[in-house]
Motif scaffolding. Structure first.
Motif, PDB file in Angstrom:
ATOM      1  N   ALA A 222      10.395   1.523  -3.198  1.00 41.40           N
ATOM      2  CA  ALA A 222       9.962   1.672  -1.797  1.00 41.40           C
ATOM      3  C   ALA A 222      10.455   0.487  -0.970  1.00 41.40           C
ATOM      4  O   ALA A 222      10.742   0.627   0.216  1.00 41.40           O
ATOM      5  N   VAL A 223      10.565  -0.666  -1.602  1.00 41.30           N
ATOM      6  CA  VAL A 223      11.094  -1.860  -0.928  1.00 41.30           C
ATOM      7  C   VAL A 223      12.618  -1.876  -1.025  1.00 41.30           C
ATOM      8  O   VAL A 223      13.315  -2.003  -0.004  1.00 41.30           O
ATOM      9  N   LEU A 224      13.145  -1.725  -2.232  1.00 40.16           N
ATOM     10  CA  LEU A 224      14.602  -1.851  -2.424  1.00 40.16           C
ATOM     11  C   LEU A 224      15.387  -0.825  -1.615  1.00 40.16           C
ATOM     12  O   LEU A 224      16.398  -1.151  -1.000  1.00 40.16           O
ATOM     13  N   HIS A 225      14.910   0.421  -1.598  1.00 35.15           N
ATOM     14  CA  HIS A 225      15.654   1.454  -0.866  1.00 35.15           C
ATOM     15  C   HIS A 225      15.557   1.250   0.653  1.00 35.15           C
ATOM     16  O   HIS A 225      16.495   1.567   1.387  1.00 35.15           O
TER      17      HIS A 225
ATOM     18  N   SER B 181       4.102   3.372  -0.589  1.00 38.17           N
ATOM     19  CA  SER B 181       5.490   3.524  -0.149  1.00 38.17           C
ATOM     20  C   SER B 181       5.576   3.445   1.375  1.00 38.17           C
ATOM     21  O   SER B 181       6.424   2.731   1.929  1.00 38.17           O
ATOM     22  N   GLU B 182       4.693   4.180   2.048  1.00 36.87           N
ATOM     23  CA  GLU B 182       4.729   4.170   3.513  1.00 36.87           C
ATOM     24  C   GLU B 182       4.426   2.767   4.051  1.00 36.87           C
ATOM     25  O   GLU B 182       5.090   2.285   4.991  1.00 36.87           O
ATOM     26  N   ALA B 183       3.441   2.091   3.451  1.00 38.33           N
ATOM     27  CA  ALA B 183       3.088   0.739   3.905  1.00 38.33           C
ATOM     28  C   ALA B 183       4.272  -0.209   3.732  1.00 38.33           C
ATOM     29  O   ALA B 183       4.580  -1.008   4.624  1.00 38.33           O
TER      30      ALA B 183
ATOM     31  N   THR C 269       4.031  -8.898   1.224  1.00 32.31           N
ATOM     32  CA  THR C 269       3.954  -8.703  -0.220  1.00 32.31           C
ATOM     33  C   THR C 269       3.462  -7.293  -0.543  1.00 32.31           C
ATOM     34  O   THR C 269       2.509  -6.798   0.065  1.00 32.31           O
ATOM     35  N   ASP C 270       4.153  -6.648  -1.471  1.00 26.02           N
ATOM     36  CA  ASP C 270       3.715  -5.367  -2.009  1.00 26.02           C
ATOM     37  C   ASP C 270       2.681  -5.710  -3.076  1.00 26.02           C
ATOM     38  O   ASP C 270       3.027  -6.174  -4.159  1.00 26.02           O
ATOM     39  N   ALA C 271       1.400  -5.508  -2.728  1.00 25.78           N
ATOM     40  CA  ALA C 271       0.310  -5.899  -3.643  1.00 25.78           C
ATOM     41  C   ALA C 271      -0.288  -4.678  -4.335  1.00 25.78           C
ATOM     42  O   ALA C 271      -1.417  -4.722  -4.829  1.00 25.78           O
ATOM     43  N   VAL C 272       0.494  -3.591  -4.383  1.00 19.20           N
ATOM     44  CA  VAL C 272      -0.040  -2.337  -4.929  1.00 19.20           C
ATOM     45  C   VAL C 272      -0.572  -2.514  -6.352  1.00 19.20           C
ATOM     46  O   VAL C 272      -1.634  -1.991  -6.689  1.00 19.20           O
TER      47      VAL C 272
END
Ligand SMILES: *Cc1c(COP(=O)(O)O)cnc(C)c1O
Length: 394
Positions: free
Chosen positions: A101-104, A70-72, A174-177
């Motif tokens: 975490a991205v949308l908000h 989320s922080e990243a 990119t969110d690669a989580v």
């Protein structure tokens, strides 16, 4: 008991636990201190940075340790927005099925005057690179698209999207989580400018992750204070967590092919088994998906009830995402791929661990099948469907 909720979090690996404990016991100095104790901790920290960097094709100075995914995500997006704003570019491209975490973070930027385009992810849950290209404008400062979706497991054509962004000189995050450890990642080859990852999704500890940011990208700090992490994230580093994250990442990256070969046939067996349940449907593309992910909708039932009854049968699964469980809103991901509310409510996600067996698969198929039948046996919604009062959708 079968733990089939690895997209929510994973069990720590034995070797990551060993690294964590050894570091807590032996390397407890503050890495910012100049004496021996501190320098030992600093060495552990920098070794972890080198290791993490090499596992994704980055340089050590391009890795910033954070408290998690989320922080990243927040830091990557805010940083790109601030850079864009300076040049008068206030347009960001993303998709409707990103993690919150991205949308908000994007919603917050929208209130600050940014223009946000959310691309269609289509019925199969995959974004097309040509649609990304068509959406790019003169004032676009960032494209942020997740590598693999946390609910439906679909994998995006990241290298192609990266190439499009590079061609137009737009930053690409990119969110690669969910992808890291399942999919081979090389940030240079795949034209990725920024990437988020979280240790607890790949058998590392909770509360630690990292942001890769290509050198030259000026990050905005979210936390003010000391000069840790090249002045971009204040606070004494979580040295044991970071060291354990590096151990966990090394292991999953080493075993990517082995795990895929083991998981894909089991995943596809479960998909075939659940597809045999009448009025059910797989969510997301059947082939372009994580080896661990199964996500279905069953008409005429509530996903939450299914989840609770499966728990009684010893299967830990998920319906929608953990963050929205407890609310009555259906998953924004399922709505984004075009599922109507009623159908989206009857969803189930099984996210497999690498130690899952064929017997576990058989057990889960039967448990889901029996439970869906049982729930339908007293569901008024199902009764109306069968009586033809409301039409079947699936
Ligand atoms: C879990 C998850 C996050 C959040 O990571 P945390 O480390 O729990 O903050 C972000 N994005 C995706 C896709 C996730 O699955």
């Amino acid at each position: 008991m079968i733990y089939a909720d690895n997209a929510a979090t994973t069990k720590m690996s034995e070797s990551a636990i060993q690294t964590l404990v050894a570091t807590i016991k032996e390397t407890y100095g503050n890495p910012s201190s100049l004496y021996e104790f501190g320098q030992k901790a600093k060495e552990v920290l920098e070794n972890a940075r080198e290791e993490v960097a090499s596992l994704i094709g980055a340089e050590p100075r391009e890795i910033l340790f954070t408290s998690g995914g989320s922080e990243a995500d927040n830091q990557a997006i805010i940083s790109a927005a601030k850079l864009g704003e300076k040049e008068g570019k206030k347009h960001i491209i993303s998709t409707a099925f990103e993690h919150h975490a991205v949308l908000h973070t994007l919603e917050k930027l929208k209130k600050e005057g940014f223009d946000i385009t959310l691309l269609d992810v289509h019925a199969n849950g995959i974004v097309l690179p040509e649609e990304v290209e068509a959406a790019i404008r003169e004032d676009t400062c960032l494209v942020t698209i997740m590598y693999a979706n946390n609910e439906i497991g679909t994998i995006q054509p990241i290298a192609e999207i990266g190439a499009v962004c590079r061609k137009h000189g737009v930053l690409f995050h990119t969110d690669a989580v969910q992808a890291i450890g399942h999919v081979k990642i090389d940030v240079k080859e795949q034209n990725i400018d920024m990437l988020s990852a979280s240790a607890h999704k790949f058998h590392g500890p909770k509360g630690v992750g990292f942001l890769y940011a290509k050198k030259g990208i000026r990050l905005t700090n979210l936390i003010e204070g000391g000069a840790q992490e090249r002045g971009k994230r204040a606070g004494t580093e979580n040295v044991p967590g970071i060291a354990a994250m590096a151990t966990a990442l090394r292991e999953v990256v080493k075993d990517i092919d082995k795990n895929r070969e083991h998981l894909v046939p089991i995943r596809d067996k479960i998909i075939a088994g659940l597809a045999a349940i009448p009025h059910s449907a797989l969510n997301g593309d059947a082939a372009q998906r994580l080896p661990s992910n199964i996500n279905f909708c069953f008409e005429g039932i509530e996903g939450e009830s299914l989840l609770l009854l499966l728990d009684d049968k010893g299967v830990a699964a998920s319906s929608g995402s953990a963050c929205t469980s407890g609310s009555l809103d259906p998953s924004h991901v399922l709505l984004a791929i075009g599922r109507v509310h009623d159908v989206a409510h009857g969803s189930l996600r099984l996210s497999l661990g690498e130690d899952v067996t064929e017997e576990d698969a058989d057990y889960m198929i039967k448990a889901v099948k029996d439970t869906v039948e049982y729930l339908r046996s007293f569901s008024p919604v199902w009764r109306n469907l069968v009586a033809g009062k409301t039409p079947f959708i699936l």
